[in-house]
Enzyme design. Sequence first.
Site, short mmCIF file in Angstrom:
data_model
loop_
_atom_site.label_atom_id
_atom_site.label_comp_id
_atom_site.label_asym_id
_atom_site.label_seq_id
_atom_site.Cartn_x
_atom_site.Cartn_y
_atom_site.Cartn_z
CD GLU A 106 -2.91 -0.59 2.44
OE1 GLU A 106 -4.33 -0.76 2.08
OE2 GLU A 106 -2.33 -1.60 3.12
CD GLU A 126 -3.83 -6.23 4.34
OE1 GLU A 126 -2.72 -5.44 4.50
OE2 GLU A 126 -3.39 -6.90 2.85
#
Length: 704
Positions: A106, A126
């Site tokens: 990210e 995640e």
Amino acid sequence: MNTAHYDTHGNVAVIRLDNPPVNGLGLPLRQGIVDGIKKAEGDSAIKAIVIIGSDRAFSGGADISEFGTPKMLGEPNLLTVINYVESSSKPVVAAIGGACMGGGLELALGCHYRVSKPDAQISLPEVKLGILPGAGGTQRLPRVIGAEHALNMIVSGAVMPAKMFNGSALFDEMIDGDLLDGALSFAHKVVSENLPLKKVRNLKAKHANPEGFFMFARNTVGAVAKNYPAPLKCVDAVEAAVTKPFDKGMEIEREAFAHLINTSESKALRHAFFAERLTSKIPDVPSDTPTRDIKQVGVIGAGTMGTGISINFLNAGIPVTIVEMKQDGLDRGIAAIRKVYEGRVKKGKMTQEKAEAAMALVTPSLSYDDLKNADLVIEAVFEEMGVKESVFKKLDEVCKQGAILASNTSTLDVDKIASFTKRPQDVIGLHFFSPANIMQLLEVIRGKETAKDVMATAMKVAKTIRKTAVVSGVCDGFIGNRMINQYSREALLMLQEGATVQQIDKAIEKFGFAMGPLRMADMAGGDIGFAIRKRQYAENPHMKKMVVADRLGEMGRFGQKTGSGFYRYEPGNRNALHDPEVDRVIEDVRKELRITPRKISNQEIVERCVYALVNEGARILEEGIAQRASDIDMVYLTGYGFPVYRGGPMHYAEEVDLLNVVRAMETFAENPDAEPGFWKPAALLQKCAAEGKRFDEYATSKNQ
């Protein structure tokens, strides 16, 4: 402590991430990145910025040591950092090598440009923690590799090599040589050519048929996800990336993240994540304890366990000598190993060359003398103390000094086994679970005289053969089988009290276990349980007898291996089929014991089985057999099919609230058919419930 180092190379500033081992994005590192961007922004001589990690990792994402602490959300949080990077007036280049995962990816997506080594590992994992990327991953990744590829990555959490995305907007250039040199060269090119500041947020996430694709994705993901809410939330977030403006998509991502992180499933998955990392830590065995070299392994016994154990070491490239007493048994064992490798080749999971190389590491033998050079010998013979005695006395004679002698016993006293040798410090229990080449769990049984370097070596060996090793002290059944004995007893007692075979298994499977207790008993082999019960009856004459199970044992119904147990089985088929003969046995036993059958609810079945595990687990903690409650959970998650989304028996009990567990046990104790004293809460369980503490919290405070 600042874990980001700032340096300059001509007119390019370099921010080097330095938070070993994987550059977790902890608060000091996040602050260091922001400070570096500010410093570069304030220096007119700097024209571009490179963010780089180590050869091992650009960044593995969030710093797991901060999970559950205020630092995790402390400012600057990851969203703030990415905003600083993206809004920089000077081009920022992410130089990616090694792991670039989760928040690390990210962060890279927030940079204006990305260059990468072809073998860098890219992922947004995640979902494996029951959450989704919460710093723009679901919004930016679809914009650079397309909605379909992005959704597949996000929903699976799969790791991909960077070279797979060469030519996409994810990477601007692949670097074959030195990563920093390549990144600096690229940065100079950006400056010299006055290239624009590319922001991923400004790209359009496209799909030719978004409505049809996301409908199909929901149906497919929903069918697979079942008890896990995160994957469907990932679909919602990626759909927002395609159908809504960036800022609105970010809102949807953040709302989903905030919801998921508080779900019981995410708490369980995060608990399991940390629990797995804790299992390798032994309080009195420092991480720098010297280990013994394990270059050759011996295995005694070429049966199911012996061959399965051997395959683990062959897969790791470690030569194995298998000793059996008779040639036909040895031949069957070698053939069984060969069959496993042939099957892997046939399925395309292994090349023929690798299969042949593994088989070349096997030395079949009928003589203990061939173990004289082995560094580790594991016995996998019949579960009877007299047999173990003869094996270990022989090993003590022939094995070299310093060799580790291990027993694969599942219940027997490792200290007694060690006493058969003149080197008890070298004896350990290595309890593999069947099938040994597939099951993840390895119980490492520490005897009272087992040397610390033997323990350290065993834990290292477990990693080498890709097992989750959990340390147990010596007791009947160790952690797993001692607890499962109580769980199984409750299932068998409920059969006598009024439940059916099918009802018990279905209730436990609906709770989430991979297999109900009676199907599990049939798969494991009823003869094993029958032998253990007979031994226990002899040792404890007052013990309540499991009459139905014993009657089936007397009839030779030992499960799948004999074609009948609690169920019946057709030849060549493992499907468990209802058997009226078992119903008759149960009915006869009830009459003999003068039990009037009653209706038993599915809730009672689940609570009695699971709380029996919890209570015995608490006793195991009290006695110091297990180091921590989370170790017990790992035993059950990796060896007994306990549902991962419930986090293991001890974690599950804490989520239910230990006070509620104790109250339920008090109710079960009032059952006239209950075994006297069985439902008395363990002292530790009672104390934690009364004080509102978690098991490991109490253990920590007790040790302070």
